[in-house]
Design an enzyme around this catalytic site. Structure first.
Site, mmCIF file in Angstrom:
data_model
loop_
_atom_site.group_PDB
_atom_site.id
_atom_site.type_symbol
_atom_site.label_atom_id
_atom_site.label_comp_id
_atom_site.label_asym_id
_atom_site.label_seq_id
_atom_site.Cartn_x
_atom_site.Cartn_y
_atom_site.Cartn_z
ATOM 1 N N LYS A 66 113.147 82.140 101.494
ATOM 2 C CA LYS A 66 112.604 83.111 100.542
ATOM 3 C C LYS A 66 112.832 84.546 100.998
ATOM 4 O O LYS A 66 113.100 85.425 100.186
ATOM 5 C CB LYS A 66 111.118 82.870 100.310
ATOM 6 N N GLU A 151 100.289 80.144 111.876
ATOM 7 C CA GLU A 151 101.141 80.519 113.009
ATOM 8 C C GLU A 151 100.316 81.271 114.056
ATOM 9 O O GLU A 151 99.268 81.845 113.741
ATOM 10 C CB GLU A 151 102.264 81.451 112.535
ATOM 11 N N ASP A 162 104.430 86.478 102.892
ATOM 12 C CA ASP A 162 105.070 85.226 102.475
ATOM 13 C C ASP A 162 104.908 85.042 100.966
ATOM 14 O O ASP A 162 105.876 84.738 100.250
ATOM 15 C CB ASP A 162 104.428 84.065 103.246
ATOM 16 N N LYS A 166 107.902 85.142 97.723
ATOM 17 C CA LYS A 166 107.989 84.137 96.660
ATOM 18 C C LYS A 166 107.770 84.775 95.290
ATOM 19 O O LYS A 166 108.472 84.462 94.327
ATOM 20 C CB LYS A 166 106.965 83.034 96.921
#
Lengths: 389, 389
Positions: A66, A151, A162, A166
């Site tokens: 992405k 993470e 993130d 997207k």
């Protein structure tokens, strides 16, 4: 499967009958390779080099990357179109949920008005547990890191990036624009408190990190931010690491897709779907229309962004508080749907929650700045959008 | 759009610049028509004749006709493959929800284990209002007919046949079999009472008419029947005329699609998606593999069908009732998860609700028949499956 490579040294994988190449670019060059699957990640470096080399060699590229597409999608689409090969990326958005193909193909006859999604499983896991267990963001994050759901450096997830990668792809597909990360407003979930979840629940809402892109006659608004969703709306009940995307268009109405958004297995499903398409000879245009026909969207000016808001204030518990706040809202012509004070204290601050009717975003933030300057207001007010169902 | 025809006399439609043909078959023959869209409905008659003529003429066919495909899907797929043209039917199942393409393409890399859906908006509307308002089936049906949500003759919807046509197509796609309506067990919603909704709610369930096809090593089970869904499962919260389909496969996990299942607008969206695919040159195989490679599924024997059940009994309120029922269940090795009696009456029957653990279906029905013969049992027991979430 013919050959495998990696950005790191050779991993300890069973590779019986499959060639290992130290250099990923060798995959793009090898005469016996018809299609390259890029799963290394990262917007630059070896992933970008492999994508460019694959398309330049006239080979179809399937990728789950992405960040790469959000940054270089337009250039890569041009490269794929120049060679007449496929560039497929179902796994890049919402993992096992086939929303890219839905936007590109199934809903091709629609004018898409809104795409809204829970696009990051880590954030949804954290928010779900905060809401269910009354825990702090930090406590659930620490636990999620132990369980492998977050993470060691959680910034990409919990600060919204993130989701933003997207959303940039979904908005591009929905509105016929090149992906443009810079045009998104992005806010993460670090400032959400257990109190916000409690207040939201008492008012009939759930808090979710949403990526939302909306088109109106005046322009497009695309943002990643935590928002209040009415209980009972399709996205409000999506809990844990699950992802979901709602697409609103005409003539279709609203279609919602729910499923696993990350992890090896759902990613494998999406990658295999793309590889099967390529094997069946599908080429298509990476963004549904020619790269040169993609047009950047006019952004909706802040003064035209209308919506209802949740505002959390910390105030001294003293006479005149409501009058002071209400006066500022009146001066900005903001009407109040509810104003709730929780608890009483002579010595400490108490929280006050405001829900507004639809207001212009610039008026809301002027009012919030003015409220922050009132002598009895302790902290900067915290604001969340109410997402219409 | 070049020309329009209909099974009935020419409708009063604006047809500016579009040719009218009294004979639908003229569309298949006309040299200036590249693709025929069949929306007449009906498994036989003009719809079948038009479909056959279109494919025989080597033209792609787009159809919304579930009954046609459930009855003649295999023969039509053979005809399409013989001419190398597309046969597309996204609109035939769940209206605006792109689940056909998801099964054919997006999830092509998966082994599909279960397809479960709320496939009929009329039934879901009736069940939703019964649950929310405590009304009888007959009362809500009459209202639904007034509002245009149910046909004057509601049998196709409320007896489960519309759902069965759709499930036959979903199961064929999921399991690589020819569509086979005769292999489905089909039960409608006429026997559901307001009491069932109340008991289900008290036990933490919602009642929905589900089409479910499941594959195990021992065979396939495909049925349309009302079932109890745990509150919080993805399909349990789907209310009103909305449709939803959950697909469980490996490696993907469970993906759920929710959206408008019927009506002109969602149908138009699905048909346009198919037409765009055809225009882009997509051909594909109508059932994802060659018609000659489709294999009828071995049906799961009744003794191998395991699941939990809800059983509603009407009994006299007297000593020995529970002992009598429990003895029969013990003899069939059926264990009881809950047994609840609602209300008390010396003169009238009272309802008793049983929830079983997982049992073989033949054992359950033997037990239910034996229970029906007990002297204090007033009516035939009424049984609903519990759908695992």
């Amino acid at each position: 499967l013919v050959a495998v490579s990696a950005r790191s040294p050779k991993p300890d994988l069973p590779l019986d009958g499959v060639r290992w190449d130290d250099d990923p670019l060798a995959l793009a060059r090898a005469a016996d390779i018809d299609c390259v699957v890029e799963l290394m990640g990262g917007a630059e470096g070896p992933a970008l080099a492999l994508a460019e080399a694959t398309l330049a060699a006239g080979k179809p590229l399937v990728t789950a990357n992405k960040a790469l597409l959000a940054a270089h999608g337009l250039a890569l689409a041009r490269a794929a179109e120049a060679k007449g090969v496929a560039l497929r990326y179902e796994a890049a958005v919402a993992g096992g949920i086939p929303v890219i193909k839905a936007l590109l193909e199934s809903l091709a006859g629609n004018r898409i008005d809104t795409v809204a999604g829970i696009l990051n499983g880590t954030c949804n896991y954290i928010l779900t547990r905060m809401a269910a267990e009354g825990l702090s963001f930090e406590a659930v994050l620490a636990d999620a890191q132990k369980l492998g759901y977050a993470e060691a450096d959680p910034a990409t997830d919990v600060d919204g990036w993130d989701s933003a990668h997207k959303l940039a792809l979904l908005a591009a597909l929905a509105f016929g624009a090149p992906p443009d990360l810079a045009s998104l407003s992005v806010q993460g979930i670090r400032s959400i408190t257990p109190l916000d979840h409690r207040f939201a629940a008492e008012l009939g809402y759930r808090i979710k990190l949403l990526g939302v892109a909306t088109r109106s006659d005046d322009g497009v608004e695309a943002r990643v931010a935590p928002a209040l969703l009415p209980v009972g709306s399709p996205l409000a009940g999506v809990d844990g690491v699950i992802n979901a995307v709602s697409v609103k268009g005409a003539p279709v109405g609203t279609v919602t897709f729910v499923g696993p958004g990350a992890g090896g297995d759902p990613t494998a499903s999406a990658v295999l779907g793309d590889v099967v398409d390529v094997a069946r000879g599908a080429v298509g245009l990476p963004f549904g229309r020619a790269a040169d026909a993609l047009r950047p969207w006019p952004l909706l000016p802040v003064a035209r962004r209308r919506g209802a808001w949740y505002v959390r204030l910390c105030v001294s518990d003293q006479p005149g508080v409501v009058a002071g706040i209400a006066g500022i809202l009146r001066d900005e012509a903001i009407s109040i749907e509810s104003l709730l004070q929780f608890g009483r204290s002579r010595t400490d601050s108490v929280p006050v929650i405001l829900i507004t009717h639809d207001v212009a975003e610039d008026a809301l933030f002027r009012a919030v700045d003015a409220i922050a300057g009132l002598p009895f207001v302790w902290d900067k007010p915290f604001c969340l959008r109410l997402q219409p169902s």
